[in-house]
Design an enzyme around this catalytic site. Structure first.
Site, short mmCIF file in Angstrom:
data_model
loop_
_atom_site.label_atom_id
_atom_site.label_comp_id
_atom_site.label_asym_id
_atom_site.label_seq_id
_atom_site.Cartn_x
_atom_site.Cartn_y
_atom_site.Cartn_z
N GLU A 162 32.42 2.29 20.04
CA GLU A 162 32.80 2.49 21.45
C GLU A 162 31.75 3.25 22.27
O GLU A 162 32.07 4.19 23.00
CB GLU A 162 34.17 3.19 21.51
CG GLU A 162 35.24 2.41 20.76
CD GLU A 162 36.62 3.05 20.79
OE1 GLU A 162 36.77 4.15 21.36
OE2 GLU A 162 37.56 2.44 20.25
N GLU A 180 40.61 -5.09 14.39
CA GLU A 180 41.78 -4.25 14.72
C GLU A 180 42.82 -5.01 15.50
O GLU A 180 43.50 -4.45 16.36
CB GLU A 180 41.35 -3.01 15.53
CG GLU A 180 40.36 -2.13 14.81
CD GLU A 180 40.16 -0.78 15.50
OE1 GLU A 180 40.92 -0.43 16.41
OE2 GLU A 180 39.22 -0.08 15.08
C1 XIL Z 1 43.80 5.25 15.88
C2 XIL Z 1 44.69 5.61 14.70
O1 XIL Z 1 45.36 4.46 14.24
C3 XIL Z 1 45.69 6.67 15.14
O2 XIL Z 1 46.49 7.10 14.04
C4 XIL Z 1 44.94 7.85 15.74
O3 XIL Z 1 45.86 8.79 16.25
C5 XIL Z 1 44.01 7.40 16.85
O4 XIL Z 1 43.15 6.40 16.36
N1 XIL Z 1 40.54 1.93 17.93
C6 XIL Z 1 39.97 2.41 16.78
C7 XIL Z 1 40.79 3.16 15.81
O5 XIL Z 1 38.79 2.15 16.50
O6 XIL Z 1 40.06 4.13 15.11
C8 XIL Z 1 41.99 3.79 16.48
O7 XIL Z 1 42.81 4.36 15.45
C9 XIL Z 1 42.74 2.76 17.28
C10 XIL Z 1 41.87 2.20 18.37
#
Ligand code: XIL
Length: 320
Positions: A119, A235
């Site tokens: 990011e 994701e």
């Molecule tokens: C999220 C986790 O799933 C949560 O438990 C935490 O509170 C915040 O992060 N994009 C990403 C992940 O790359 O690392 C994130 O994970 C969700 C969005």
């Protein structure tokens, strides 16, 4: 402790794991002289015992940083970095270098890939580099350094740049493409681009899908692949508003279409959802943007298959 049905479902239905939090900076490196590998080790051994792959996630990110790191700078205004002392810059550079070297060495030879940098672009209409502590203190080449340090610590793991909202063609995807292109051109060891793909569906009509079209994702993947890198969807989830049976079916079609885009390309090397059961999702009421949205994943909160699971399985079977 992870509940039994959670572990059983992962073991029986999946072959690739991403630790959701266990490898993030604040969790794995909570004190300047303290690493806590316990959760990450548990996940890596769970996977090894079952012949599953693991994606390392994530080494360089602006979120989930421990206070001992953010406290290195007196201001959290990362847009104005000119006043930072050279010694402070050097200290943050050493912190990131040592963090990457230690964490990557710990899992050397055990992971398929690392999300090295996550990011790095913001969400402006013309995305710029995000003002993070790393961009601020190390300067824009922090990305190059992170890839080089990761490669040194594990010569065989695949190294990914990772972002959201850059899945389909668009201005942010252009920024990611240009970054990957310049890293390749400069001989920085990047192997791939991982695309998050968090979407939302507000009706049973796929045209109400808030997220990229499958065609656009395919086009974007093709240009990235043209640079010589792999691509992955890492994701995916699709949150629903007031879900109905028809909406759950539409959700399944969107999941399966995106899986189809990946399966159609030999250089799309993974398709991952962010979690799998609606019982444990990251998009929860703690995130204000998620109020009123629910049920983003292929299993419901009792671990039963949803239409999304059936659609994904059908897609896998027909493309074998
Ligand atoms: C999220 C986790 O799933 C949560 O438990 C935490 O509170 C915040 O992060 N994009 C990403 C992940 O790359 O690392 C994130 O994970 C969700 C969005």
């Amino acid at each position: 402790m992870v509940p039994g049905p959670y572990r059983d479902t992962v073991a029986s239905e999946y072959n690739l794991l991403t630790p959701g939090n266990a490898m993030k900076f604040a969790v794995i490196h909570p004190g300047a002289d303290r690493y806590d590998f316990s959760d990450a080790d548990t996940i890596v051994s769970f996977a090894a015992a079952r012949g599953m792959g693991v994606r390392g996630h994530t080494l360089v990110w602006h979120n989930q940083l421990p206070h001992w790191v953010t406290n290195q700078l007196s201001s959290t205004d990362y847009s104005n970095c000119s006043g930072i002392a050279a010694a402070t810059r050097q200290s943050l550079r050493t912190i990131l270098h040592d963090h990457i070297t230690t964490v990557v060495a710990r899992y050397r030879g055990k992971l398929l890939s690392w999300d090295v940098v996550s990011e790095a672009f913001d969400d402006a209409s013309k995305p710029m580099r995000r003002n993070t502590i790393w961009q601020c203190a190390l300067g824009p080449t922090y990305i190059d350094s992170a890839f080089v340090w990761t490669r040194r610590a594990d010569p065989d793991v695949k190294l990914f740049y990772h972002d959201y909202g850059a899945e389909g063609i668009g201005v942010k995807a252009d920024s990611v493409y240009n970054l990957a292109s310049s890293l390749r051109r400069n001989g920085v060891p990047i192997d791939g681009v991982s695309l998050q793909l968090h979407g939302a569906l507000s009706s049973s009509s796929a045209k109400d899908f808030k997220g990229p079209t499958a065609t656009s994702v395919g086009q974007n993947m093709d240009r990235l692949i043209g640079l010589g890198v792999e691509v992955q969807i890492t994701e995916m989830d699709i949150k629903l508003r007031n879900p109905s049976k028809a909406m759950r079916e539409a959700q399944g079609h969107v999941f399966a279409d995106m899986l189809g885009v990946c399966l159609a390309r030999a250089r799309c090397t993974a398709f991952v959802t962010w979690g799998f059961t609606d019982l444990w999702t990251w998009d929860n009421p703690a995130y204000p943007t998620s109020a009123g949205w629910t049920e983003p994943l292929p299993f419901d909160s009792t671990y039963a298959h949803k239409p999304a699971f059936d659609s994904l399985l059908a897609k896998l079977r027909t493309s074998r």
